[in-house]
Write a protein that holds these residues in place. Structure first.
Motif, mmCIF file in Angstrom:
data_model
loop_
_atom_site.group_PDB
_atom_site.id
_atom_site.type_symbol
_atom_site.label_atom_id
_atom_site.label_comp_id
_atom_site.label_asym_id
_atom_site.label_seq_id
_atom_site.Cartn_x
_atom_site.Cartn_y
_atom_site.Cartn_z
ATOM 1 N N PHE A 94 10.758 -6.608 6.347
ATOM 2 C CA PHE A 94 10.927 -6.356 4.981
ATOM 3 C C PHE A 94 10.025 -5.027 4.348
ATOM 4 O O PHE A 94 9.723 -5.033 3.198
ATOM 5 N N ILE A 95 8.711 -5.511 4.878
ATOM 6 C CA ILE A 95 7.697 -4.444 4.111
ATOM 7 C C ILE A 95 7.816 -3.174 4.335
ATOM 8 O O ILE A 95 7.974 -2.282 3.676
ATOM 9 N N VAL A 96 8.892 -2.713 5.306
ATOM 10 C CA VAL A 96 9.298 -1.642 5.582
ATOM 11 C C VAL A 96 10.174 -1.437 4.067
ATOM 12 O O VAL A 96 9.997 0.425 3.424
ATOM 13 N N MET A 106 7.771 -1.340 0.952
ATOM 14 C CA MET A 106 7.173 -0.016 0.665
ATOM 15 C C MET A 106 8.575 1.812 0.159
ATOM 16 O O MET A 106 7.787 2.235 -0.359
ATOM 17 N N TYR A 107 9.928 1.292 0.846
ATOM 18 C CA TYR A 107 10.612 2.045 0.741
ATOM 19 C C TYR A 107 10.616 2.299 -0.754
ATOM 20 O O TYR A 107 11.520 2.992 -1.819
ATOM 21 N N VAL A 108 11.140 0.822 -1.544
ATOM 22 C CA VAL A 108 12.058 0.989 -2.311
ATOM 23 C C VAL A 108 11.022 1.763 -3.914
ATOM 24 O O VAL A 108 11.073 1.859 -4.567
ATOM 25 N N ILE A 109 9.673 1.261 -3.496
ATOM 26 C CA ILE A 109 8.653 1.836 -4.545
ATOM 27 C C ILE A 109 8.231 3.158 -4.064
ATOM 28 O O ILE A 109 8.515 3.292 -5.321
ATOM 29 N N ILE A 119 21.727 4.218 0.731
ATOM 30 C CA ILE A 119 22.160 3.641 2.419
ATOM 31 C C ILE A 119 20.969 3.195 2.852
ATOM 32 O O ILE A 119 20.860 2.459 3.714
ATOM 33 N N ILE A 120 20.392 4.118 2.907
ATOM 34 C CA ILE A 120 19.151 3.468 3.894
ATOM 35 C C ILE A 120 18.084 2.015 3.111
ATOM 36 O O ILE A 120 18.558 0.775 4.327
#
Ligand code: UDP
Ligand code: MG
Length: 317
Positions: free
Chosen positions: A239-241, A244-247, A266-267
């Motif tokens: 969830f942390i990854v 961070m990816y969303v941001i 997709i990721i």
């Protein structure tokens, strides 16, 4: 007079029993100001063990026995010993004289001083392979790391416990047993005595590596459900990854004035759903662990006879 119960699990020990019998008589003759109860738990032996025990009892009423309906394993045999012992204290001992009875007077002395749990700690291990020494050392280390109660090192099951420890252990009816950790769990005032563990007097060891691995896993799983938490722990970094990816993607879209690209979407979806899956798995695991702890309703063992009297095994524990 105070009564000392000596609990001895026995499985195919016809070769060592005569030696043990001699030794026990010797000790009992020395300690005249105590009553003794020798309690053999015959763990479904396939040799003449039970005949020998019966012949001891014919000669001497202080010898008692619980005869199992089949082989239930040493841990369970010791549990039966706890249930059937009538003494003011109990001593657990192996049948092969690896737990030297000469230590009994010293243990009893400490018990009289007010200690509840006098355990014998090995100074060195004779007659055991390097591999066995090494694995047992590693096992203690791991067990100590993942459990919060203190576990005594280099300690077998040879120990003397007070009546109140017996009563405490009697209430612990779990089926995945590891007495060693149960002794730690109950606490009380402990005292260590050192001894040299000799090789077994006769016969072969009843343990093989498969059985030892089983015992090791039981030791861990009966003590903690922490392996089940692995899923929960894995979900957190996922969830942390994801976060961070969303941001990162949103920031990038804003800065470059573009839409989210397909591969990024997709990721994101993969991260999101695998995170949720792992988390749910973890929750299921936690509940499973609790159910697993509760479903221990079977009797631990079935007794064929106690001192010659047929046991009906109606619920009494
Ligand atoms: N034992 C038992 N049931 C079993 C295996 C062993 O009651 O299924 C008893 C065995 O008779 C002995 C004690 O447990 O009195 C310890 O076994 P052993 O000496 O073979 O183990 P080791 O000393 O090699 O660890
Ligand atoms: Mg042994």
């Amino acid at each position: 007079m105070k009564k000392i119960s000596i609990i001895i699990p026995t499985y195919n020990e016809e070769e060592s029993l005569p030696f043990l019998y001699e030794k026990l008589n010797e000790i009992m003759a020395k300690m005249t100001n105590y009553d003794f109860e020798i309690l053999f738990v015959n763990d479904g032996s396939k040799d003449r063990t039970i005949e020998l025990i019966k012949s001891f009892r014919e000669k001497d009423e202080r010898y008692n026995y619980v005869d199992f309906a089949r082989n239930f394993g040493q841990e369970v045999a010791m549990a039966a010993g706890i249930d059937y012992a009538t003494g003011d204290c109990a001593i657990f001992m192996d049948a092969d004289l690896q737990d030297p009875p000469d230590l009994i007077p010293e243990m009893v002395k400490h018990w009289e001083e007010g200690y509840d749990d006098v355990y014998a700690r090995r100074r060195k291990r004779d007659g055991e392979s390097f591999l066995k020494r090494f694995t047992s050392k590693m096992y203690y280390k791991v067990l100590q790391k993942i459990t919060r109660v203190e576990i005594q090192k280099d300690t077998g099951n040879y120990r003397l416990i007070d009546r109140r420890c017996i009563n405490a252990l009697k209430q612990m009816r779990e089926s995945e047993r590891c007495l060693k950790s149960m002794f730690s769990w109950i606490g009380y005032k402990k005292k260590e005595v050192l001894f040299d563990r000799p090789p077994r007097v006769a016969g072969k060891t009843k343990w093989n590596y498969l059985k030892l691995i089983d015992l090791a896993i039981d030791g861990i799983t009966s003590f903690t459900t922490s392996p089940l938490k692995i899923a929960t722990y894995l979900a957190i970094p996922t969830f942390i990854v994801l976060g961070m990816y969303v941001i990162y993607i949103i920031a990038k879209c804003i800065v470059t004035h573009t839409f989210v690209q397909a591969f990024q979407a997709i990721i994101l979806l993969i991260l999101f759903f695998s995170g949720i899956q792992i988390l749910l798995l973890g929750i299921v695991g936690e509940y499973l662990g609790r159910i697993f702890k509760e479903t221990k309703n079977r009797p631990l063992y079935l007794v064929n006879e106690y001192n010659g009297i047929k046991e009906m095994n109606s619920v009494k524990n």
